[in-house]
Motif scaffolding. Structure first.
Motif, PDB file in Angstrom:
ATOM      1  N   VAL A 104      45.976  -0.737  20.242  1.00  0.00           N
ATOM      2  CA  VAL A 104      44.939  -0.246  19.340  1.00  0.00           C
ATOM      3  C   VAL A 104      44.159  -1.410  18.736  1.00  0.00           C
ATOM      4  O   VAL A 104      42.925  -1.350  18.608  1.00  0.00           O
ATOM      5  CB  VAL A 104      45.574   0.634  18.236  1.00  0.00           C
ATOM      6  CG1 VAL A 104      44.529   1.017  17.198  1.00  0.00           C
ATOM      7  CG2 VAL A 104      46.196   1.879  18.843  1.00  0.00           C
ATOM      8  N   PHE A 105      44.850  -2.479  18.381  1.00  0.00           N
ATOM      9  CA  PHE A 105      44.200  -3.639  17.774  1.00  0.00           C
ATOM     10  C   PHE A 105      43.138  -4.214  18.708  1.00  0.00           C
ATOM     11  O   PHE A 105      41.967  -4.378  18.328  1.00  0.00           O
ATOM     12  CB  PHE A 105      45.243  -4.701  17.430  1.00  0.00           C
ATOM     13  CG  PHE A 105      44.699  -5.874  16.676  1.00  0.00           C
ATOM     14  CD1 PHE A 105      44.770  -5.919  15.290  1.00  0.00           C
ATOM     15  CD2 PHE A 105      44.120  -6.947  17.331  1.00  0.00           C
ATOM     16  CE1 PHE A 105      44.265  -6.995  14.582  1.00  0.00           C
ATOM     17  CE2 PHE A 105      43.613  -8.033  16.644  1.00  0.00           C
ATOM     18  CZ  PHE A 105      43.681  -8.064  15.267  1.00  0.00           C
ATOM     19  N   PHE A 106      43.521  -4.520  19.931  1.00  0.00           N
ATOM     20  CA  PHE A 106      42.581  -5.186  20.845  1.00  0.00           C
ATOM     21  C   PHE A 106      41.549  -4.216  21.413  1.00  0.00           C
ATOM     22  O   PHE A 106      40.437  -4.638  21.762  1.00  0.00           O
ATOM     23  CB  PHE A 106      43.354  -5.879  21.967  1.00  0.00           C
ATOM     24  CG  PHE A 106      44.061  -7.120  21.511  1.00  0.00           C
ATOM     25  CD1 PHE A 106      43.347  -8.283  21.277  1.00  0.00           C
ATOM     26  CD2 PHE A 106      45.418  -7.129  21.278  1.00  0.00           C
ATOM     27  CE1 PHE A 106      43.977  -9.439  20.832  1.00  0.00           C
ATOM     28  CE2 PHE A 106      46.068  -8.274  20.844  1.00  0.00           C
ATOM     29  CZ  PHE A 106      45.340  -9.433  20.613  1.00  0.00           C
ATOM     30  N   TYR A 107      41.899  -2.946  21.490  1.00  0.00           N
ATOM     31  CA  TYR A 107      40.890  -1.965  21.913  1.00  0.00           C
ATOM     32  C   TYR A 107      39.763  -1.905  20.885  1.00  0.00           C
ATOM     33  O   TYR A 107      38.581  -1.962  21.237  1.00  0.00           O
ATOM     34  CB  TYR A 107      41.520  -0.584  22.092  1.00  0.00           C
ATOM     35  CG  TYR A 107      40.486   0.509  22.221  1.00  0.00           C
ATOM     36  CD1 TYR A 107      39.789   0.693  23.414  1.00  0.00           C
ATOM     37  CD2 TYR A 107      40.166   1.322  21.124  1.00  0.00           C
ATOM     38  CE1 TYR A 107      38.815   1.676  23.516  1.00  0.00           C
ATOM     39  CE2 TYR A 107      39.195   2.299  21.222  1.00  0.00           C
ATOM     40  CZ  TYR A 107      38.528   2.472  22.418  1.00  0.00           C
ATOM     41  OH  TYR A 107      37.553   3.439  22.528  1.00  0.00           O
ATOM     42  N   CYS A 108      40.110  -1.774  19.603  1.00  0.00           N
ATOM     43  CA  CYS A 108      39.093  -1.697  18.556  1.00  0.00           C
ATOM     44  C   CYS A 108      38.288  -2.987  18.467  1.00  0.00           C
ATOM     45  O   CYS A 108      37.082  -2.966  18.190  1.00  0.00           O
ATOM     46  CB  CYS A 108      39.754  -1.402  17.210  1.00  0.00           C
ATOM     47  SG  CYS A 108      40.489   0.228  17.075  1.00  0.00           S
ATOM     48  N   LEU A 109      38.948  -4.094  18.708  1.00  0.00           N
ATOM     49  CA  LEU A 109      38.278  -5.389  18.598  1.00  0.00           C
ATOM     50  C   LEU A 109      37.156  -5.534  19.621  1.00  0.00           C
ATOM     51  O   LEU A 109      36.133  -6.170  19.352  1.00  0.00           O
ATOM     52  CB  LEU A 109      39.305  -6.504  18.782  1.00  0.00           C
ATOM     53  CG  LEU A 109      38.986  -7.870  18.177  1.00  0.00           C
ATOM     54  CD1 LEU A 109      38.750  -7.760  16.688  1.00  0.00           C
ATOM     55  CD2 LEU A 109      40.125  -8.840  18.457  1.00  0.00           C
ATOM     56  N   SER A 110      37.335  -4.951  20.798  1.00  0.00           N
ATOM     57  CA  SER A 110      36.332  -5.079  21.859  1.00  0.00           C
ATOM     58  C   SER A 110      35.481  -3.829  22.038  1.00  0.00           C
ATOM     59  O   SER A 110      34.524  -3.850  22.820  1.00  0.00           O
ATOM     60  CB  SER A 110      37.037  -5.388  23.185  1.00  0.00           C
ATOM     61  OG  SER A 110      37.906  -4.324  23.560  1.00  0.00           O
ATOM     62  N   ALA A 111      35.809  -2.749  21.330  1.00  0.00           N
ATOM     63  CA  ALA A 111      35.187  -1.451  21.610  1.00  0.00           C
ATOM     64  C   ALA A 111      33.667  -1.479  21.500  1.00  0.00           C
ATOM     65  O   ALA A 111      32.965  -0.976  22.387  1.00  0.00           O
ATOM     66  CB  ALA A 111      35.768  -0.392  20.658  1.00  0.00           C
ATOM     67  N   LEU A 112      33.112  -2.055  20.445  1.00  0.00           N
ATOM     68  CA  LEU A 112      31.665  -2.054  20.236  1.00  0.00           C
ATOM     69  C   LEU A 112      31.023  -3.363  20.669  1.00  0.00           C
ATOM     70  O   LEU A 112      29.845  -3.393  21.022  1.00  0.00           O
ATOM     71  CB  LEU A 112      31.357  -1.783  18.758  1.00  0.00           C
ATOM     72  CG  LEU A 112      31.829  -0.414  18.244  1.00  0.00           C
ATOM     73  CD1 LEU A 112      31.630  -0.310  16.738  1.00  0.00           C
ATOM     74  CD2 LEU A 112      31.101   0.710  18.955  1.00  0.00           C
TER      75      LEU A 112
END
Length: 326
Positions: A104-112
């Protein structure tokens, strides 16, 4: 023909799953398979090694562990062991729950940020999809879809390990399968994991909001901004606390503001942020993680953090609509 907002959200979530299936789907599946294989090998080796040993010597005769476990006098203890395994077997899935925090951490970090980096944001902005819908679909992936996937993988992996353990024991003359199936804990365990997802949602919301805001704002070095700013604030609060002798007063800020900005995506992280929960857990004779975790929702910190997370998500939406690339 117009598309309803609900259908748009469904397609956006499917798009995220398709683009990040390696992280969101294959990673939990591979971790679960590796855990199953390694756990099975460890069980076989442990049971085989124990079988070679004697449990005790009676009148000069060696008595094996198999014989002791099958005796009538050992019955109450046998059921106690089986119930303990049935009630706590999901603990074996700890690596998957830990992986959820990082996913979840790295997904959100790169999501936008990735949308802006490869210019695909221009394509998505040309579609009849608002910035709010796009950002909220990523929130749904981080706080709903990914935890559901990991919870399912953890439940399946743990259940497989328990069944394999029963099979290995049966092959060595210890039959516990019937008693295990009759234990309510075997079925209540997965339900408890899925029942904790709303608690995880609220405690992880500040971290998800912070990471999405940074992902929407930073032009480069997203990880440095997301991690560096909270760590810098941590150093400053420690320095101010030393100078003003207010370390205890600033401790709440360090844990509930700075700590939750970085560690909120870890399942069970609420035990790190609230010492009261740790005291309740240690004081209880029977540790009930489910009830103890839900009781955390009575604390003001969780709702203050959720409100801050919602505000940060709103900021991410506004930043995405304002940010121009190229």
């Amino acid at each position: 023909m117009s598309i309803s907002p609900m259908n748009k959200m469904q397609w956006l979530i499917r798009r995220e799953l398709w683009e990040h299936k390696g992280m969101l789907l294959w990673t939990p599946a591979i971790i679960g398979m590796v855990m199953t294989v390694l756990g099975s090998l460890m069980m076989v080796a442990t049971i085989a090694k124990t079988k070679m040993r004697t449990a005790m010597t009676v009148n000069g005769n060696e008595v094996s562990w198999n014989a002791v476990f099958s005796t009538r006098s050992f019955g109450p203890r046998r059921m106690e062991i089986i119930d303990t395994v049935a009630n706590n077997y999901l603990v074996t899935a700890a690596p998957l729950f830990l992986a959820l925090g990082f996913l979840v951490f790295f997904y959100c970090l790169s999501a936008l940020h990735d949308d802006r980096r490869d210019r695909s944001v221009l394509f998505w902005k040309s579609l009849p999809v608002s910035d709010a819908q796009t950002v909220l679909s990523k929130v749904a992936i981080a706080l709903l879809v990914a935890p559901l996937i990991v919870a399912a993988a953890a439940s399946l992996t743990s259940l497989l390990l328990v069944l394999i353990l029963s099979g290995v024991l049966a092959a060595n003359g210890i039959h516990v399968f019937a008693e295990l199936l009759a234990s309510p804990g075997l079925y209540l365990g997965p339900l408890g994991v899925f029942g904790l997802l709303p608690v995880y949602f609220l405690w992880a919301l500040p971290t998800v909001g912070w990471l999405l805001m940074v992902s929407s704002w930073a032009r480069s070095k997203v990880f440095l901004w997301a991690v560096g700013v909270p760590l810098l604030l941590l150093v400053l609060t420690v320095w101010v606390g030393k100078l003003t002798q207010t370390e205890s007063d600033l401790g709440w800020i360090q844990m509930n503001v700075i700590g939750r900005a970085l560690l909120g995506t870890l399942p069970g992280g609420w035990y790190l942020f609230e010492p009261e929960l740790q005291q309740q857990m240690h004081a209880a004779k029977n540790m009930n993680v489910f009830a103890n975790s839900w009781s955390s929702l009575a604390l003001p910190a969780v709702w203050l953090g959720a409100a801050a997370g919602a505000a940060l998500i709103y900021a991410a939406i506004r930043l995405r609509s304002w940010r121009e690339e190229g």
